[in-house]
Write a protein that holds these residues in place. Structure first.
Motif, PDB file in Angstrom:
ATOM      1  N   CYS A 142      25.830 107.992  14.561  1.00 50.28           N
ATOM      2  CA  CYS A 142      27.154 108.485  14.387  1.00 50.28           C
ATOM      3  C   CYS A 142      27.121 108.149  12.677  1.00 50.28           C
ATOM      4  O   CYS A 142      26.602 107.034  12.433  1.00 50.28           O
ATOM      5  N   ASP A 143      28.262 108.517  12.113  1.00 47.10           N
ATOM      6  CA  ASP A 143      28.480 108.255  10.617  1.00 47.10           C
ATOM      7  C   ASP A 143      29.955 107.677  10.826  1.00 47.10           C
ATOM      8  O   ASP A 143      30.903 108.268  11.423  1.00 47.10           O
ATOM      9  N   ALA A 144      30.292 106.252  10.009  1.00 49.08           N
ATOM     10  CA  ALA A 144      31.382 105.603   9.870  1.00 49.08           C
ATOM     11  C   ALA A 144      31.846 105.555   8.624  1.00 49.08           C
ATOM     12  O   ALA A 144      31.029 105.228   7.580  1.00 49.08           O
TER      13      ALA A 144
ATOM     14  N   THR B 177      37.804 107.055  16.345  1.00 48.92           N
ATOM     15  CA  THR B 177      37.659 105.643  15.592  1.00 48.92           C
ATOM     16  C   THR B 177      36.332 105.211  16.041  1.00 48.92           C
ATOM     17  O   THR B 177      35.982 105.582  17.321  1.00 48.92           O
ATOM     18  N   LEU B 178      35.828 104.166  15.318  1.00 46.63           N
ATOM     19  CA  LEU B 178      34.607 103.504  15.746  1.00 46.63           C
ATOM     20  C   LEU B 178      34.911 102.677  16.861  1.00 46.63           C
ATOM     21  O   LEU B 178      34.019 102.592  17.681  1.00 46.63           O
ATOM     22  N   GLU B 179      36.320 102.299  17.025  1.00 50.57           N
ATOM     23  CA  GLU B 179      36.463 101.531  18.237  1.00 50.57           C
ATOM     24  C   GLU B 179      36.525 102.259  19.538  1.00 50.57           C
ATOM     25  O   GLU B 179      36.073 101.920  20.685  1.00 50.57           O
ATOM     26  N   ASN B 180      37.148 103.616  19.431  1.00 51.01           N
ATOM     27  CA  ASN B 180      36.943 104.425  20.503  1.00 51.01           C
ATOM     28  C   ASN B 180      35.341 104.569  21.009  1.00 51.01           C
ATOM     29  O   ASN B 180      35.047 104.628  22.171  1.00 51.01           O
TER      30      ASN B 180
ATOM     31  N   PHE C 260      23.175 102.909  23.550  1.00 50.60           N
ATOM     32  CA  PHE C 260      22.845 102.132  22.256  1.00 50.60           C
ATOM     33  C   PHE C 260      23.536 102.876  20.903  1.00 50.60           C
ATOM     34  O   PHE C 260      23.426 104.257  21.306  1.00 50.60           O
ATOM     35  N   LEU C 261      23.861 102.289  20.125  1.00 51.06           N
ATOM     36  CA  LEU C 261      24.402 103.236  18.726  1.00 51.06           C
ATOM     37  C   LEU C 261      23.872 102.814  17.524  1.00 51.06           C
ATOM     38  O   LEU C 261      23.514 101.575  17.128  1.00 51.06           O
ATOM     39  N   ASN C 262      23.370 103.891  16.770  1.00 43.98           N
ATOM     40  CA  ASN C 262      22.818 103.492  15.185  1.00 43.98           C
ATOM     41  C   ASN C 262      24.506 104.027  14.579  1.00 43.98           C
ATOM     42  O   ASN C 262      24.555 105.150  14.600  1.00 43.98           O
ATOM     43  N   ILE C 263      24.626 103.242  13.769  1.00 42.90           N
ATOM     44  CA  ILE C 263      25.992 103.358  13.060  1.00 42.90           C
ATOM     45  C   ILE C 263      25.575 103.559  11.436  1.00 42.90           C
ATOM     46  O   ILE C 263      25.128 102.580  11.142  1.00 42.90           O
ATOM     47  N   GLU C 264      25.596 104.958  10.941  1.00 45.92           N
ATOM     48  CA  GLU C 264      25.171 105.060   9.670  1.00 45.92           C
ATOM     49  C   GLU C 264      26.518 104.805   8.874  1.00 45.92           C
ATOM     50  O   GLU C 264      27.724 105.482   9.105  1.00 45.92           O
TER      51      GLU C 264
ATOM     52  N   GLN D 253      31.786  96.188   4.884  1.00 42.40           N
ATOM     53  CA  GLN D 253      32.382  94.822   5.028  1.00 42.40           C
ATOM     54  C   GLN D 253      33.449  95.154   6.255  1.00 42.40           C
ATOM     55  O   GLN D 253      33.234  94.573   7.348  1.00 42.40           O
ATOM     56  N   VAL D 254      34.274  96.180   6.198  1.00 45.57           N
ATOM     57  CA  VAL D 254      35.011  96.532   7.180  1.00 45.57           C
ATOM     58  C   VAL D 254      34.385  96.976   8.537  1.00 45.57           C
ATOM     59  O   VAL D 254      34.540  96.501   9.823  1.00 45.57           O
ATOM     60  N   VAL D 255      33.388  97.687   8.374  1.00 39.79           N
ATOM     61  CA  VAL D 255      32.409  98.243   9.679  1.00 39.79           C
ATOM     62  C   VAL D 255      31.909  97.029  10.159  1.00 39.79           C
ATOM     63  O   VAL D 255      31.691  96.960  11.498  1.00 39.79           O
ATOM     64  N   GLY D 256      31.299  96.262   9.614  1.00 40.07           N
ATOM     65  CA  GLY D 256      30.488  95.041  10.128  1.00 40.07           C
ATOM     66  C   GLY D 256      31.707  94.025  10.857  1.00 40.07           C
ATOM     67  O   GLY D 256      31.531  93.721  11.938  1.00 40.07           O
ATOM     68  N   GLU D 257      32.907  94.003  10.192  1.00 36.43           N
ATOM     69  CA  GLU D 257      33.896  93.250  10.924  1.00 36.43           C
ATOM     70  C   GLU D 257      34.498  93.733  12.109  1.00 36.43           C
ATOM     71  O   GLU D 257      34.358  93.132  13.546  1.00 36.43           O
ATOM     72  N   HIS D 258      34.542  95.020  12.377  1.00 39.07           N
ATOM     73  CA  HIS D 258      34.865  95.677  13.577  1.00 39.07           C
ATOM     74  C   HIS D 258      33.526  95.519  14.424  1.00 39.07           C
ATOM     75  O   HIS D 258      33.983  95.347  15.434  1.00 39.07           O
ATOM     76  N   ALA D 259      32.645  95.940  14.095  1.00 38.81           N
ATOM     77  CA  ALA D 259      31.148  96.049  15.121  1.00 38.81           C
ATOM     78  C   ALA D 259      30.979  94.559  15.591  1.00 38.81           C
ATOM     79  O   ALA D 259      30.909  94.432  16.790  1.00 38.81           O
ATOM     80  N   ALA D 260      31.281  93.436  14.628  1.00 36.30           N
ATOM     81  CA  ALA D 260      31.117  91.880  15.137  1.00 36.30           C
ATOM     82  C   ALA D 260      32.066  91.833  16.539  1.00 36.30           C
ATOM     83  O   ALA D 260      31.875  91.056  17.387  1.00 36.30           O
TER      84      ALA D 260
END
Length: 265
Positions: free
Chosen positions: A51-53, A115-118, A129-133, A146-153
């Motif tokens: 998916c694309d974020a 949202t990425l959280e959804n 499993f997820l590949n986040i582009e 940075q923000v995608v990293g924070e949310h994914a962590a």
């Protein structure tokens, strides 16, 4: 007669992800980057999704490929005629009102942008499993990472298998590394630009994701020899998939979830 040389020891770390990856959820069979697409991909047996974020104006990571809203939403009808058509220029409260399904078909009318959280919660609940582009709005590369990293962590905290980040933008991968250094990263390439392998190493990448036509035996050997995995996008023809399997690549991103079985060895 001299003894035979010992077989070379693989430098590749264990790889937890499936070979087959559904592009944007279900390829072209459902509106891309929506929960409906993920559900349809799962119905076809897929267990890993790409998916694309990107970020809303108020910093919410949401799923969308394009920089602009026009192709995959009804923004032109809903937003002010004087408003920007760039997704990153709008707060999530406005983006959440958009229809991201009607452009594809009547069946999916009213499908919202997720949202990425959804999407994280859906994948975690189902063991997917997820590949986040990381697909930043131009000019927001490092911040988006940075923000995608924070949310994914936060979202994948305590999970046995983490998502795989990927991006064409080195600054986005560097941003993700700054806030989520433990989440694996992959460099996306549409051409083998000068210094690509050194760049992947500098970013601490675990994989290279190439246009599938770039792979040959020598390139796969070079990438594997560097301890990296070899993945391909976007593979929609049987001959191309068979070639990549023969080359012993590690991941195949496809739109054709109705054609390729993810159970293929």
């Amino acid at each position: 007669m001299s003894a035979p040389s010992p077989a070379p020891v693989s430098t590749l770390a264990p790889w937890p992800y499936p070979r087959w990856i559904a592009h944007r959820g279900a390829g072209k069979l459902a509106p891309e980057n929506t929960l409906a697409a993920f559900r349809l991909g799962a119905q076809h047996g897929y267990r890993m999704f790409e998916c694309d974020a990107k970020l809303s104006a108020d910093g919410v990571p949401f799923l969308m490929h394009d920089a602009t809203l026009d192709r995959t939403t009804n923004a032109a009808q809903v937003l002010s005629t004087t408003a920007s058509n760039t997704g990153g220029d709008h707060p999530w409260s406005a983006l959440a009102q958009l229809d991201a399904g009607s452009w594809h078909s009547r069946t999916h009318a009213g499908e919202p942008l997720p949202t990425l959280e959804n999407m994280a919660r859906y994948c975690i609940a189902n063991g997917f499993f997820l590949n986040i582009e990381i697909k930043p709005t131009p000019g927001a590369e490092e911040k988006t990472g940075q923000v995608v990293g924070e949310h994914a962590a936060r979202l994948w905290q305590g999970q046995a298998v983490l998502p795989l980040f990927s991006s064409f933008q080195p600054e986005a991968l560097a941003g993700a590394r700054a806030t989520a250094p433990h989440i694996p990263r992959a460099l996306l390439l549409d051409t083998l630009r000068n210094g690509w392998l050194d760049l992947a190493r500098q970013l601490g990448c675990v994989a290279i994701v190439c246009n599938h036509a770039l792979w040959d035996a020598a390139l796969v050997a070079q990438v594997h020899g560097a301890g990296l995995r070899a993945l391909s996008y976007t593979v929609n023809d049987d001959w191309a998939a068979q070639r990549l399997i023969h080359l012993e690549t590690d991941g195949i991103i496809t739109d054709r979830v109705d054609f390729f079985s993810p159970a293929t060895p």
